[in-house]
Write a protein that holds these residues in place. Structure first.
Motif, mmCIF file in Angstrom:
data_model
loop_
_atom_site.group_PDB
_atom_site.id
_atom_site.type_symbol
_atom_site.label_atom_id
_atom_site.label_comp_id
_atom_site.label_asym_id
_atom_site.label_seq_id
_atom_site.Cartn_x
_atom_site.Cartn_y
_atom_site.Cartn_z
ATOM 1 N N PHE A 40 -24.426 27.503 -8.565
ATOM 2 C CA PHE A 40 -23.374 27.753 -9.011
ATOM 3 C C PHE A 40 -22.669 25.840 -9.085
ATOM 4 O O PHE A 40 -21.923 25.913 -8.129
ATOM 5 N N GLU A 41 -23.037 24.996 -10.022
ATOM 6 C CA GLU A 41 -22.402 23.853 -9.895
ATOM 7 C C GLU A 41 -22.808 23.418 -8.800
ATOM 8 O O GLU A 41 -22.209 22.786 -7.940
ATOM 9 N N GLY A 42 -23.761 23.453 -7.690
ATOM 10 C CA GLY A 42 -24.979 22.823 -6.860
ATOM 11 C C GLY A 42 -23.917 24.116 -6.121
ATOM 12 O O GLY A 42 -23.913 23.624 -4.041
ATOM 13 N N ILE A 43 -23.130 25.136 -5.854
ATOM 14 C CA ILE A 43 -22.959 25.577 -4.689
ATOM 15 C C ILE A 43 -23.290 27.451 -4.722
ATOM 16 O O ILE A 43 -23.195 27.747 -6.131
ATOM 17 N N PHE A 44 -24.159 27.507 -3.731
ATOM 18 C CA PHE A 44 -24.491 29.201 -3.668
ATOM 19 C C PHE A 44 -24.254 29.657 -2.757
ATOM 20 O O PHE A 44 -24.258 29.206 -1.799
ATOM 21 N N GLY A 45 -24.093 30.966 -2.471
ATOM 22 C CA GLY A 45 -24.293 31.800 -1.559
ATOM 23 C C GLY A 45 -24.037 33.329 -1.906
ATOM 24 O O GLY A 45 -23.951 33.451 -2.818
ATOM 25 N N ALA A 46 -24.910 33.896 -1.314
ATOM 26 C CA ALA A 46 -24.918 35.655 -1.103
ATOM 27 C C ALA A 46 -23.563 36.076 -0.720
ATOM 28 O O ALA A 46 -23.711 37.616 -0.897
ATOM 29 N N ARG B 288 -19.524 34.440 -2.609
ATOM 30 C CA ARG B 288 -18.942 35.685 -3.393
ATOM 31 C C ARG B 288 -17.358 35.104 -4.092
ATOM 32 O O ARG B 288 -16.977 35.069 -5.865
ATOM 33 N N GLU B 289 -16.877 34.976 -3.244
ATOM 34 C CA GLU B 289 -15.362 35.108 -3.559
ATOM 35 C C GLU B 289 -14.739 33.528 -4.241
ATOM 36 O O GLU B 289 -14.145 33.691 -4.878
ATOM 37 N N LEU B 290 -15.541 32.938 -3.500
ATOM 38 C CA LEU B 290 -14.950 31.389 -3.639
ATOM 39 C C LEU B 290 -15.758 30.976 -4.890
ATOM 40 O O LEU B 290 -14.723 30.071 -6.059
ATOM 41 N N VAL B 291 -16.504 31.611 -5.196
ATOM 42 C CA VAL B 291 -17.768 30.932 -6.631
ATOM 43 C C VAL B 291 -17.263 32.163 -7.605
ATOM 44 O O VAL B 291 -15.981 31.410 -8.552
ATOM 45 N N GLN B 292 -15.989 32.982 -7.541
ATOM 46 C CA GLN B 292 -15.292 33.846 -8.429
ATOM 47 C C GLN B 292 -14.075 32.872 -8.584
ATOM 48 O O GLN B 292 -13.266 32.831 -10.006
ATOM 49 N N LEU B 293 -13.437 32.637 -7.206
ATOM 50 C CA LEU B 293 -12.130 32.201 -7.780
ATOM 51 C C LEU B 293 -11.851 30.810 -8.324
ATOM 52 O O LEU B 293 -11.373 30.346 -8.635
ATOM 53 N N LEU B 294 -13.219 29.889 -7.964
ATOM 54 C CA LEU B 294 -13.486 28.671 -9.112
ATOM 55 C C LEU B 294 -13.630 29.061 -10.447
ATOM 56 O O LEU B 294 -12.995 27.894 -11.241
ATOM 57 N N GLY B 295 -14.237 29.999 -10.967
ATOM 58 C CA GLY B 295 -14.728 30.360 -12.227
ATOM 59 C C GLY B 295 -12.997 29.883 -12.393
ATOM 60 O O GLY B 295 -12.827 30.121 -13.905
ATOM 61 N N ARG B 296 -11.790 30.699 -12.034
ATOM 62 C CA ARG B 296 -11.100 31.008 -12.653
ATOM 63 C C ARG B 296 -10.060 29.266 -12.179
ATOM 64 O O ARG B 296 -8.965 29.603 -13.605
ATOM 65 N N ALA C 214 -12.636 26.651 1.612
ATOM 66 C CA ALA C 214 -14.184 26.962 2.477
ATOM 67 C C ALA C 214 -14.499 27.450 3.488
ATOM 68 O O ALA C 214 -14.025 26.647 4.525
ATOM 69 N N PRO C 215 -15.502 28.681 3.784
ATOM 70 C CA PRO C 215 -15.521 29.048 4.565
ATOM 71 C C PRO C 215 -16.711 28.519 5.226
ATOM 72 O O PRO C 215 -17.793 27.914 4.969
ATOM 73 N N PRO C 216 -16.741 28.831 6.984
ATOM 74 C CA PRO C 216 -17.665 27.769 7.766
ATOM 75 C C PRO C 216 -18.613 28.436 7.624
ATOM 76 O O PRO C 216 -18.764 29.772 7.404
ATOM 77 N N LEU C 217 -19.838 28.008 8.254
ATOM 78 C CA LEU C 217 -21.549 28.657 7.729
ATOM 79 C C LEU C 217 -21.463 29.452 8.748
ATOM 80 O O LEU C 217 -22.578 30.609 8.611
ATOM 81 N N ARG C 218 -20.736 29.804 10.240
ATOM 82 C CA ARG C 218 -21.012 30.742 10.671
ATOM 83 C C ARG C 218 -20.585 32.399 10.076
ATOM 84 O O ARG C 218 -20.845 33.103 10.570
ATOM 85 N N ASP C 219 -19.737 31.920 9.230
ATOM 86 C CA ASP C 219 -18.815 33.417 8.139
ATOM 87 C C ASP C 219 -19.955 33.622 7.201
ATOM 88 O O ASP C 219 -19.492 34.518 6.504
ATOM 89 N N ARG C 220 -21.026 32.900 6.970
ATOM 90 C CA ARG C 220 -21.912 32.723 5.616
ATOM 91 C C ARG C 220 -22.440 33.574 6.173
ATOM 92 O O ARG C 220 -23.666 33.816 4.990
ATOM 93 N N GLY C 221 -22.932 34.451 7.320
ATOM 94 C CA GLY C 221 -23.981 35.562 7.361
ATOM 95 C C GLY C 221 -25.151 34.831 6.490
ATOM 96 O O GLY C 221 -26.140 34.090 7.094
#
Lengths: 102, 480
Positions: B157-163, B168-176, B328-335
């Motif tokens: 998503f414009e260079g941002i990705f993550g499952a 996913r919440e962040l990407v949705q928020l960015l879209g809005r 922006a979530p820390p990496l340790r919370d991104r599973g």
């Protein structure tokens, strides 16, 4: 020491799963006795070695350390091609099974 | 006669919670006992007494691990293991034998068996081995799935990705948020990709045709920052030999991203506030107002509201900047995003270095997911880049990872001693220590500054974080 003088198998702790499966295990070992006798008759030491190996592994798992020891000795006697030694161990196995059933 | 039966909860459908173990033993009594014991310990066993049928069984079953006897009729366990490994290299195989036999153990290792256990099994030990095998098998599966996903569709998503859920919440928020003009404050630890988020907002906004201008407020001395932001006229200060437009003017129609906004000096804060409210700026040394048309995106790795409470940051500016807050979530919370990102950086680095590195081994993946990543995505990128540079295999192994990742020591403060008896000038000790802290934090200057107990400006001033160590000639000053 002859096979007939052998002391009965020691009683060891047996897991609930092994207790449930015990009748079938003993039935299979009785079948092994017949198979071993037939194998000695025709000199099929490879079958004797395989059955002895399996017995060494599963005897202890079902709480029969002496049966495991008999299995190991069967492997040794079969590897040496010693029909007399095998027969002695088969008799020992029969005694072991009689004790186990009681 | 071969049997194939299932032990355990017949009604329950196969699932990924109860690991599925295929037990292979030509002795029916042993096979049944192993199955029953494993079912009692949380596994879902299937039993097979004919080794010849195992490969066929594996084609139709979702098996996590195979446990097989060594000596069997028809096909022995070593041969079976060899065939399974050839057909399903991701599937761990544990060999069982009646005797602890060195030859058998060597044979097991030769055919890449996962482990080797003796009969009668110590079920606690066996369960530990099987659990480890299941974990490894699933990691291999995940890594392969990642390979496939990243090869097919990078899912950026414009260079941002993550499952992961937070991404996913962040990407949705960015879209809005991208479509609206309001100021955005991005909050997150260093290395979490705050600038990437700002760029994504810009690229998704109606301003994408304009410039995206980024500036780190901590990196520029206070006396130069005003001119950098708003521009200056000729002669406004000693080095102002020519008139120059500031970032606000240069980014006209675009987006300005100000990182580390908490470092903005109090004297500059009202000027920034005015630029936002009036949408005009005044170059340093000039009386003329210049209209500006920019969207401001700011970022901080500190609690800006606390800075407001402590009067280090103006409340009115804070509210003006914080119209929309993005975390922006820390990496340790991104599973498992760690693996997704690792694969991405691996491909980037391998391409840049022209190296044939295609993925991660399962054990390497396990280390990456277990580590805490205090330096977040930036640290991960650095670790992967280094690993790609040093690896000798096509998949990164644990040995390719730096010690602190391999041993799981996340950013422990190192001691000044470098383990030698060498006596060196204090300046050089400082230099070495900064370099050690920088290495331990994966190049994260903010974290390094926190550990060192200095602010980032000091670290920038020292400029030692990136300088090489002094040449051997400097040892002339050493005292011995």
């Amino acid at each position: 020491m002859s096979a007939g003088d052998r002391a009965p198998d020691r009683v060891v702790t047996r897991s609930p799963a092994a207790t449930v499966l015990l009748p079938r295990f003993l039935e299979h070992r009785r079948r092994d006795v017949a198979a071993l006798r037939a194998a000695v008759e025709c000199g099929d030491f490879e079958t004797i070695r395989r059955l002895g190996h399996n017995m060494a592994g599963n005897g202890l798992s079902y709480g029969f350390p002496d049966m495991s020891a008999i299995g190991r000795r069967l492997e040794i006697e079969a590897s040496a091609g010693n029909a007399l030694g095998v027969s002695e161990q088969v008799t020992a196995l029969e005694i072991c099974l009689e004790h186990a059933e009681h | 006669m071969p049997i194939m039966l299932r032990v355990g909860p017949q009604a329950a459908p196969p699932n990924r919670v109860r690991p599925h173990v295929l037990v292979v033993d030509d002795d029916e009594s042993m096979c049944a006992l192993l199955g029953a014991e494993l079912a009692a310990r949380g596994f879902e066993p299937s039993l097979e007494t004919d080794p010849e049928r195992v490969l066929e069984s594996l084609r139709s079953r979702d098996v996590d691990v195979v446990i097989t006897d060594l000596k069997m009729r028809g096909m022995n366990g070593v041969e079976l293991c060899e065939r399974i490994v050839a057909a399903r290299p991701d599937l761990p195989v544990v060999l069982l034998t009646a005797h602890a036999d060195l030859n058998a153990a060597v044979a097991a290792l030769r055919v890449r068996a996962f482990d080797f256990q003796t009969k009668p099994p110590d079920f606690d030990a066996l369960v530990a081995v099987l659990e480890r095998a299941v974990r490894q098998g699933r990691l291999v599966e995940e890594v392969r799935a990642l390979d496939e996903r990243t090869a097919g569709d990078p899912g950026h998503f414009e260079g941002i990705f993550g499952a992961s859920p937070p991404m996913r919440e962040l990407v949705q928020l960015l879209g809005r948020v991208a479509a609206v003009e309001a100021s955005v404050l991005i909050r997150g630890e260093s290395g979490t990709g705050k600038e990437l988020i700002a760029r994504a907002l810009h690229e998704r906004s109606r301003r994408r045709g304009g410039a995206f201008v980024a500036l780190n407020c901590a990196a520029i001395p206070e006396n130069l920052l005003e001119a950098e932001l708003f521009g200056h006229v000729r002669g406004a200060f000693t080095d102002a030999r020519a008139e120059r437009a500031g970032l606000f003017e240069r980014a006209r129609g675009g987006t300005i991203f100000l990182d580390e906004i908490a470092e903005l000096h109090l004297s500059l804060q009202p000027k920034l506030l005015r630029a936002l409210q009036e949408r005009t700026v005044r170059r340093v040394g000039s009386d003329r107002e210049v209209d500006v048309d920019v969207r401001l995106v700011t970022a901080t790795n500190t609690d800006l509201s606390s800075a407001v409470d402590n009067r280090q940051f103006r409340a009115d500016l804070f509210y003006r900047l914080n119209v929309i807050e993005i975390v922006a979530p820390p990496l340790r919370d991104r599973g498992r995003d760690v693996l997704l990102l690792a694969q991405y950086f691996l491909e980037q680095s391998a391409h840049a270095m022209n190296r044939k590195v295609v993925g991660l081994t399962a054990s390497c993946a396990a280390k990456l997911t277990a580590y805490r990543w205090p330096g977040n995505v930036r640290e991960l990128a650095n670790v992967i880049e280094r690993a790609v540079a040093v690896t000798r295999s096509s998949r990164l192994t644990v040995d390719d990872l730096p010690d602190h990742v391999r041993l799981g020591h996340a950013a422990q403060a190192p001691t000044p001693s470098d383990g030698t008896e060498e006596l060196v000038p204090l300046e050089e000790v400082e230099h070495r220590y900064i370099r050690r802290v920088m290495a331990a934090t994966g190049g994260n200057k903010t974290l390094a500054a926190q550990i060192l107990g200095v602010d980032r400006r000091t670290l920038y001033r020292k400029d030692w974080a990136e300088k090489p160590l002094p040449s051997p000639t400097s040892t002339e000053k050493k005292v011995s």
